[in-house]
Write a protein that holds these residues in place. Structure first.
Motif, PDB file in Angstrom:
ATOM      1  N   ARG A  80     -20.021   6.160  45.667  1.00 39.93           N
ATOM      2  CA  ARG A  80     -20.795   6.250  44.376  1.00 39.93           C
ATOM      3  C   ARG A  80     -20.809   7.374  43.595  1.00 39.93           C
ATOM      4  O   ARG A  80     -20.227   8.520  44.214  1.00 39.93           O
ATOM      5  N   CYS A  81     -20.533   7.470  42.106  1.00 38.68           N
ATOM      6  CA  CYS A  81     -20.597   8.619  41.400  1.00 38.68           C
ATOM      7  C   CYS A  81     -21.649   9.553  41.533  1.00 38.68           C
ATOM      8  O   CYS A  81     -22.854   8.910  41.767  1.00 38.68           O
ATOM      9  N   ALA A  96     -17.375   4.866  42.419  1.00 35.50           N
ATOM     10  CA  ALA A  96     -16.659   6.196  42.277  1.00 35.50           C
ATOM     11  C   ALA A  96     -15.024   5.862  42.481  1.00 35.50           C
ATOM     12  O   ALA A  96     -14.536   4.804  43.277  1.00 35.50           O
ATOM     13  N   THR A  97     -14.184   6.405  41.374  1.00 34.14           N
ATOM     14  CA  THR A  97     -12.856   5.968  41.460  1.00 34.14           C
ATOM     15  C   THR A  97     -12.038   7.301  41.425  1.00 34.14           C
ATOM     16  O   THR A  97     -10.865   7.212  41.525  1.00 34.14           O
ATOM     17  N   CYS A 138     -17.087   8.348  38.937  1.00 33.67           N
ATOM     18  CA  CYS A 138     -16.615   7.192  38.231  1.00 33.67           C
ATOM     19  C   CYS A 138     -15.626   7.674  36.968  1.00 33.67           C
ATOM     20  O   CYS A 138     -15.722   8.730  36.560  1.00 33.67           O
TER      21      CYS A 138
END
Length: 189
Positions: free
Chosen positions: A82-83, A90-91, A114
């Motif tokens: 998760r961001c 999140a990436t 993210c």
């Protein structure tokens, strides 16, 4: 391919190996299968239950390993995918204090983010944007993080990892994942 938790003869977690490697250890009589995955492997003459946890028969001396290495996979496991700014999926990896402004690549300065938040933040400080972190980034501690940081998790491993900090690790991961997602970026109070 599934992965298998390997324990030392003293039940200390050593690492995670592919199913094929674990099966070779069991077939060569170097390890015992403690937990089965429920799947079966077939050869021409045998049917073998696929292991999920194996324990080595002989004790293997492991040198001091130092702190948990900072990898992308371990970072995403720590942050629950998760961001750290908005709680979205999140990436990417973001440096809280940008490297262009003297920030370092250490656990305390790196978070999962993210794409949108990472792009908006760019190379600015959080106070310039009025943002705040959802949780303070800290380095993971405990032997269980070496296993969890690989990104491979199996619920059958938990009883073997609990004495080594797995409860704390899983609680940190679950608290981030199950936290209610907020729309947009969290504003400073």
């Amino acid at each position: 391919m599934p992965h298998v938790l390997v324990l030392n003869a003293s039940y200390e977690p050593l690492g995670v190996v592919p199913l094929r490697r674990a099966l070779v250890l069991v077939l060569e009589n170097k390890a015992l299968c403690l937990e089965e995955s429920g799947a079966f492997l077939h050869s021409e003459t045998r049917v073998i239950a696929a292991p999920s946890v194996v324990r080595l028969k002989r004790f293997v001396r492991v040198p001091y390993r130092g702190p948990v290495p900072l990898t992308r996979r371990a970072l995403f496991a720590r942050d629950g995918g998760r961001c750290a700014y908005c709680g979205g999926v999140a990436t990417s990896v973001d440096h809280v204090i940008p490297r262009s402004r003297g920030g370092t690549h250490v656990w305390e300065n790196v978070v999962a983010a993210c794409r949108r938040c990472n792009h908006l933040k760019a190379d600015r400080h959080l106070r310039e944007l009025g943002w705040r972190l959802r949780h303070q980034p800290t380095p993971p501690a405990g032997l269980a993080w070496r296993i969890i940081g690989t990104g491979h998790r199996d619920p059958r491993w938990l009883p073997y990892l609990q004495p080594y900090g797995a409860d704390d690790a899983m609680a940190r991961i679950d608290s981030v994942v199950t936290a209610p997602q907020q729309q947009g970026v969290v504003a400073a109070s």
